[in-house]
Design a protein around this motif. Structure first.
Motif, PDB file in Angstrom:
ATOM      1  N   ALA A 156     -10.362 -64.082  32.427  1.00  0.00           N
ATOM      2  CA  ALA A 156      -9.342 -63.095  32.067  1.00  0.00           C
ATOM      3  C   ALA A 156      -9.824 -61.732  32.539  1.00  0.00           C
ATOM      4  O   ALA A 156     -10.959 -61.348  32.265  1.00  0.00           O
ATOM      5  CB  ALA A 156      -9.109 -63.097  30.558  1.00  0.00           C
ATOM      6  N   LYS A 157      -8.966 -61.018  33.229  1.00  0.00           N
ATOM      7  CA  LYS A 157      -9.331 -59.697  33.754  1.00  0.00           C
ATOM      8  C   LYS A 157      -9.168 -58.623  32.693  1.00  0.00           C
ATOM      9  O   LYS A 157      -8.232 -58.648  31.901  1.00  0.00           O
ATOM     10  CB  LYS A 157      -8.450 -59.337  34.951  1.00  0.00           C
ATOM     11  CG  LYS A 157      -8.809 -60.054  36.209  1.00  0.00           C
ATOM     12  CD  LYS A 157      -8.002 -59.498  37.372  1.00  0.00           C
ATOM     13  CE  LYS A 157      -8.473 -60.126  38.662  1.00  0.00           C
ATOM     14  NZ  LYS A 157      -7.851 -59.525  39.832  1.00  0.00           N
ATOM     15  N   THR A 158     -10.090 -57.682  32.715  1.00  0.00           N
ATOM     16  CA  THR A 158      -9.967 -56.489  31.876  1.00  0.00           C
ATOM     17  C   THR A 158      -8.947 -55.571  32.539  1.00  0.00           C
ATOM     18  O   THR A 158      -9.035 -55.321  33.744  1.00  0.00           O
ATOM     19  CB  THR A 158     -11.332 -55.773  31.761  1.00  0.00           C
ATOM     20  OG1 THR A 158     -12.256 -56.684  31.154  1.00  0.00           O
ATOM     21  CG2 THR A 158     -11.234 -54.507  30.941  1.00  0.00           C
ATOM     22  N   PRO A 159      -7.964 -55.058  31.787  1.00  0.00           N
ATOM     23  CA  PRO A 159      -6.976 -54.173  32.407  1.00  0.00           C
ATOM     24  C   PRO A 159      -7.626 -52.877  32.915  1.00  0.00           C
ATOM     25  O   PRO A 159      -8.628 -52.429  32.358  1.00  0.00           O
ATOM     26  CB  PRO A 159      -5.982 -53.886  31.288  1.00  0.00           C
ATOM     27  CG  PRO A 159      -6.613 -54.325  30.030  1.00  0.00           C
ATOM     28  CD  PRO A 159      -7.720 -55.267  30.362  1.00  0.00           C
ATOM     29  N   PRO A 160      -7.065 -52.299  33.960  1.00  0.00           N
ATOM     30  CA  PRO A 160      -7.659 -51.097  34.564  1.00  0.00           C
ATOM     31  C   PRO A 160      -7.913 -49.963  33.576  1.00  0.00           C
ATOM     32  O   PRO A 160      -8.917 -49.268  33.674  1.00  0.00           O
ATOM     33  CB  PRO A 160      -6.633 -50.673  35.624  1.00  0.00           C
ATOM     34  CG  PRO A 160      -5.856 -51.914  35.925  1.00  0.00           C
ATOM     35  CD  PRO A 160      -5.867 -52.741  34.671  1.00  0.00           C
ATOM     36  N   PHE A 161      -7.022 -49.787  32.580  1.00  0.00           N
ATOM     37  CA  PHE A 161      -7.187 -48.669  31.649  1.00  0.00           C
ATOM     38  C   PHE A 161      -8.394 -48.859  30.731  1.00  0.00           C
ATOM     39  O   PHE A 161      -8.822 -47.922  30.079  1.00  0.00           O
ATOM     40  CB  PHE A 161      -5.911 -48.431  30.830  1.00  0.00           C
ATOM     41  CG  PHE A 161      -5.557 -49.532  29.870  1.00  0.00           C
ATOM     42  CD1 PHE A 161      -6.087 -49.564  28.585  1.00  0.00           C
ATOM     43  CD2 PHE A 161      -4.683 -50.537  30.251  1.00  0.00           C
ATOM     44  CE1 PHE A 161      -5.760 -50.578  27.704  1.00  0.00           C
ATOM     45  CE2 PHE A 161      -4.346 -51.558  29.370  1.00  0.00           C
ATOM     46  CZ  PHE A 161      -4.905 -51.579  28.094  1.00  0.00           C
ATOM     47  N   GLU A 162      -8.969 -50.059  30.665  1.00  0.00           N
ATOM     48  CA  GLU A 162     -10.138 -50.307  29.816  1.00  0.00           C
ATOM     49  C   GLU A 162     -11.421 -50.522  30.616  1.00  0.00           C
ATOM     50  O   GLU A 162     -12.463 -50.801  30.038  1.00  0.00           O
ATOM     51  CB  GLU A 162      -9.900 -51.522  28.916  1.00  0.00           C
ATOM     52  CG  GLU A 162      -9.064 -51.208  27.696  1.00  0.00           C
ATOM     53  CD  GLU A 162      -9.694 -50.189  26.744  1.00  0.00           C
ATOM     54  OE1 GLU A 162     -10.914 -50.207  26.529  1.00  0.00           O
ATOM     55  OE2 GLU A 162      -8.944 -49.363  26.195  1.00  0.00           O
ATOM     56  N   LYS A 163     -11.360 -50.417  31.929  1.00  0.00           N
ATOM     57  CA  LYS A 163     -12.561 -50.623  32.745  1.00  0.00           C
ATOM     58  C   LYS A 163     -13.460 -49.391  32.675  1.00  0.00           C
ATOM     59  O   LYS A 163     -12.999 -48.260  32.768  1.00  0.00           O
ATOM     60  CB  LYS A 163     -12.188 -50.912  34.192  1.00  0.00           C
ATOM     61  CG  LYS A 163     -11.644 -52.301  34.357  1.00  0.00           C
ATOM     62  CD  LYS A 163     -11.771 -52.748  35.777  1.00  0.00           C
ATOM     63  CE  LYS A 163     -11.305 -54.186  35.816  1.00  0.00           C
ATOM     64  NZ  LYS A 163     -11.773 -54.888  36.942  1.00  0.00           N
TER      65      LYS A 163
ATOM     66  N   LYS B 200     -15.467 -47.730  26.014  1.00  0.00           N
ATOM     67  CA  LYS B 200     -14.283 -48.587  26.093  1.00  0.00           C
ATOM     68  C   LYS B 200     -14.515 -49.883  25.326  1.00  0.00           C
ATOM     69  O   LYS B 200     -15.640 -50.319  25.132  1.00  0.00           O
ATOM     70  CB  LYS B 200     -13.975 -48.944  27.562  1.00  0.00           C
ATOM     71  CG  LYS B 200     -13.760 -47.765  28.482  1.00  0.00           C
ATOM     72  CD  LYS B 200     -12.352 -47.289  28.432  1.00  0.00           C
ATOM     73  CE  LYS B 200     -12.117 -46.221  29.502  1.00  0.00           C
ATOM     74  NZ  LYS B 200     -10.750 -45.805  29.547  1.00  0.00           N
TER      75      LYS B 200
ATOM     76  N   GLU C  88      -9.672 -59.010  26.287  1.00  0.00           N
ATOM     77  CA  GLU C  88      -8.857 -59.998  27.013  1.00  0.00           C
ATOM     78  C   GLU C  88      -9.545 -61.358  27.044  1.00  0.00           C
ATOM     79  O   GLU C  88      -8.914 -62.399  26.869  1.00  0.00           O
ATOM     80  CB  GLU C  88      -8.586 -59.536  28.450  1.00  0.00           C
ATOM     81  CG  GLU C  88      -7.815 -58.252  28.562  1.00  0.00           C
ATOM     82  CD  GLU C  88      -6.399 -58.329  28.017  1.00  0.00           C
ATOM     83  OE1 GLU C  88      -5.779 -59.401  28.093  1.00  0.00           O
ATOM     84  OE2 GLU C  88      -5.919 -57.317  27.496  1.00  0.00           O
TER      85      GLU C  88
ATOM     86  N   TYR D  67      -6.906 -53.559  21.512  1.00  0.00           N
ATOM     87  CA  TYR D  67      -7.349 -52.255  22.019  1.00  0.00           C
ATOM     88  C   TYR D  67      -7.040 -51.151  21.018  1.00  0.00           C
ATOM     89  O   TYR D  67      -7.557 -50.048  21.135  1.00  0.00           O
ATOM     90  CB  TYR D  67      -6.683 -51.947  23.358  1.00  0.00           C
ATOM     91  CG  TYR D  67      -7.119 -52.885  24.452  1.00  0.00           C
ATOM     92  CD1 TYR D  67      -8.415 -52.839  24.943  1.00  0.00           C
ATOM     93  CD2 TYR D  67      -6.251 -53.830  24.981  1.00  0.00           C
ATOM     94  CE1 TYR D  67      -8.833 -53.710  25.933  1.00  0.00           C
ATOM     95  CE2 TYR D  67      -6.658 -54.700  25.978  1.00  0.00           C
ATOM     96  CZ  TYR D  67      -7.950 -54.634  26.442  1.00  0.00           C
ATOM     97  OH  TYR D  67      -8.369 -55.499  27.411  1.00  0.00           O
TER      98      TYR D  67
END
Length: 196
Positions: A16-23, A33, A38, A144
């Motif tokens: 599962a990818k971490t969304p860009p806003f949480e990277k 963060k 995810e 989040y």
């Protein structure tokens, strides 16, 4: 993947990818963060879609790549009826953070380097939950929206109160998991003959 293949364990490999806003950005501190939201939720979803309440047995433990584990920890997990807790070494600026146990054998508080007054002041590596509890509480997941550093507390709050926690690891006096941290190594060269 190779480690899992060679282990001879039955497993399901999820991604599962971490969304860009949480990277995290390169210079960001690790605490800035939420991490693993995810990925943990993908695991919970898979369990709930593929396992059956009161039929499948086990515990759910959120292992991290930056921890080191003793096999004794997994022996302890076999005893869990609801939620088991234990110390975690090398976390929070202490040699170990741990639940404090009173004379009746109940968790009365926490030895923690960060906000010991949290409802469950434990590291993610410091607890495991009986699978039936996970399957029976369909709404329990990570978010989040949770305050930074409160993922464990808010998640555990779906399942138990502090009084219901089960102290493991010899009444929380033994350390079987250490937060050793995985860091990018500095490689100065390669030696011939090694397969990585």
């Amino acid at each position: 993947m190779n480690l899992l293949n060679e282990s001879h364990l039955i497993y399901t490999h999820l991604a599962a990818k971490t969304p860009p806003f949480e990277k995290l950005k390169d210079k960001d501190p690790r605490w800035k963060k939420h991490r693993g939201v995810e990925q943990r939720n993908a695991g919970l979803k898979w369990l709930r879609e593929n396992l059956i309440l009161n039929k499948n047995k086990g515990v759910v433990y959120f292992m991290d790549d930056d921890n080191t584990y003793s096999v004794k920890l997994f022996d302890e997990m076999r005893k869990i009826k609801k939620v088991g807790v234990w110390p975690v070494g090398l976390v929070g600026g202490f040699n170990a953070e741990a639940p404090e146990i009173d004379t009746t054998g109940k968790v009365s508080g926490y030895k923690s380097g960060w906000k010991p007054d949290r409802p469950f002041a434990t590291d993610m590596a410091g607890f495991a939950i009986n699978l039936d509890l996970i399957l029976s509480k369909q709404d329990a997941q990570f978010s989040y929206k949770m305050a930074k550093g409160f993922q464990e507390s808010e998640f555990l709050g779906y399942f138990v109160t502090k009084d219901e926690l089960e102290p493991m690891a010899d009444n929380c006096t033994k350390v079987y998991v250490w937060h050793t941290r995985t860091e990018t190594p500095v490689i100065k060269g390669e030696l011939p003959g090694f397969e990585v």
